[in-house]
Design an enzyme around this catalytic site. Structure first.
Site, short mmCIF file in Angstrom:
data_model
loop_
_atom_site.label_atom_id
_atom_site.label_comp_id
_atom_site.label_asym_id
_atom_site.label_seq_id
_atom_site.Cartn_x
_atom_site.Cartn_y
_atom_site.Cartn_z
N ASP A 56 0.88 -1.16 0.00
CA ASP A 56 0.00 0.00 0.00
C ASP A 56 0.92 1.22 0.00
O ASP A 56 1.77 1.36 0.89
CB ASP A 56 -0.88 -0.02 1.26
CG ASP A 56 -1.89 1.12 1.30
OD1 ASP A 56 -1.58 2.21 0.77
OD2 ASP A 56 -2.97 0.93 1.88
N VAL A 57 0.78 2.10 -0.99
CA VAL A 57 1.73 3.20 -1.14
C VAL A 57 1.69 4.19 0.02
O VAL A 57 2.61 5.01 0.17
CB VAL A 57 1.50 3.96 -2.47
CG1 VAL A 57 1.84 3.07 -3.66
CG2 VAL A 57 0.08 4.50 -2.58
N ASN A 83 1.10 5.35 -10.17
CA ASN A 83 -0.22 5.14 -10.76
C ASN A 83 -1.30 4.83 -9.73
O ASN A 83 -2.48 5.06 -9.99
CB ASN A 83 -0.14 4.01 -11.79
CG ASN A 83 -1.50 3.52 -12.21
OD1 ASN A 83 -2.24 4.20 -12.92
ND2 ASN A 83 -1.88 2.33 -11.75
N TYR A 148 -11.83 14.28 -4.50
CA TYR A 148 -10.99 13.67 -5.54
C TYR A 148 -10.29 14.76 -6.34
O TYR A 148 -9.08 14.68 -6.60
CB TYR A 148 -11.86 12.81 -6.46
CG TYR A 148 -11.08 12.09 -7.55
CD1 TYR A 148 -10.23 11.03 -7.23
CD2 TYR A 148 -11.17 12.48 -8.88
CE1 TYR A 148 -9.51 10.38 -8.22
CE2 TYR A 148 -10.46 11.83 -9.87
CZ TYR A 148 -9.63 10.78 -9.54
OH TYR A 148 -8.91 10.14 -10.52
N LYS A 152 -6.26 15.44 -6.82
CA LYS A 152 -5.59 15.45 -8.12
C LYS A 152 -5.02 16.83 -8.49
O LYS A 152 -4.00 16.92 -9.15
CB LYS A 152 -6.55 14.95 -9.22
CG LYS A 152 -6.85 13.45 -9.09
CD LYS A 152 -5.59 12.59 -9.16
CE LYS A 152 -5.90 11.10 -9.23
NZ LYS A 152 -4.68 10.27 -9.36
N THR A 183 -11.59 1.67 -16.32
CA THR A 183 -10.80 1.10 -15.22
C THR A 183 -11.74 0.68 -14.09
O THR A 183 -12.95 0.83 -14.19
CB THR A 183 -9.79 2.13 -14.67
OG1 THR A 183 -10.50 3.15 -13.97
CG2 THR A 183 -8.98 2.76 -15.79
#
Length: 243
Positions: A56-57, A83, A148, A152, A183
């Site tokens: 998990d990043v 990503n 979100y 971003k 996706t």
């Protein structure tokens, strides 16, 4: 000539899986990171020079350890593709703050973690590339996307800031901002009205959005440029996407 290590986060599906395939076909050694390793292991890859780790990043130590393990085998990371991302749609009046935090942790902290882990070596070697996957929501707004969009816009901002900071070390930081794509991002959305609205918007584009393979081709195109050339940002979306 021996090819250099490519690290891809969120490699289990969507953009990450397609990016893994395209670099695998080109013969690059890969470190593929994701929370669902069984999905990565099921990808149609030649696994001779592929390391797969459940990471998990947002877990800095696990992220760093996995990269060090891969570098011990394949040499220093020459390309990091940040990503991994999560999109939880919802209206700010009703959405759980836990969902905001989840998105900010993965989409912003995860990217910063990866960059801090690989940049010292890249700047010392005066060679390396980081490509961050953002979104058109990193440069324009969308209804029911408040947190979100915030995450971003953060990716856009941090990418350009760090690009400036490492440019003198011949290290490239680039950004790919896709529009709506085929996706699994929507599978975690809990707000039904947001999903319904999104589906209606998708139907207005003919029911199909961007094929992730073209995002993978874009990442490869950016990387294949000479190290002295940095394509700073590419925005890519289905032609029929109006927003």
């Amino acid at each position: 000539m021996e090819k250099s290590l490519v690290v891809i986060t969120g490699a289990s599906s969507g953009f990450g899986a397609e990016i893994a395939k395209i670099f695998n076909q080109a013969g690059f050694p890969l470190l593929l990171l994701g929370r669902r390793v069984e999905k990565i292991n099921a990808l149609p890859l030649n696994f001779d020079k592929v390391m797969v780790k459940a990471v998990d990043v947002t877990d800095y130590l696990a992220f760093e350890t996995s990269i060090k393990q891969a570098e011990a085998v394949y040499g220093p990371t020459d390309l990091l593709v940040n990503n991994a991302g999560i999109m939880l749609l919802g209206n700010v009046l009703t959405q759980s703050p836990n969902e905001w935090q989840t998105m900010l942790n993965t989409n912003v902290m995860g990217v910063l973690n990866g960059m801090q882990i690989v940049l010292p070596s890249m700047t010392a070697r005066k060679h390396g590339t980081i490509i961050n996957l953002s979104s058109l929501a990193g440069k324009k707004t969308f209804t029911n996307h408040a947190a979100y969009v915030a995450s971003k816009f953060g990716v856009h901002g941090l990418s350009e800031t760090i690009r400036e900071e490492v440019s003198g070390s011949n290290v490239r930081v680039s950004l790919v901002a896709p529009g709506a794509a085929e996706t699994e991002l929507l599978t975690h959305v809990t707000d039904q009205k947001s999903l319904t609205d999104y589906s209606a918007w998708k139907d207005s584009m003919g029911g199909l959005t961007l094929d992730p393979i073209h995002v993978a081709e874009t990442v490869k195109f950016i990387y294949d440029m000479p190290q002295a050339v940095n394509i700073r940002e590419i925005d890519i979306a289905a032609t029929a996407q109006d927003a």
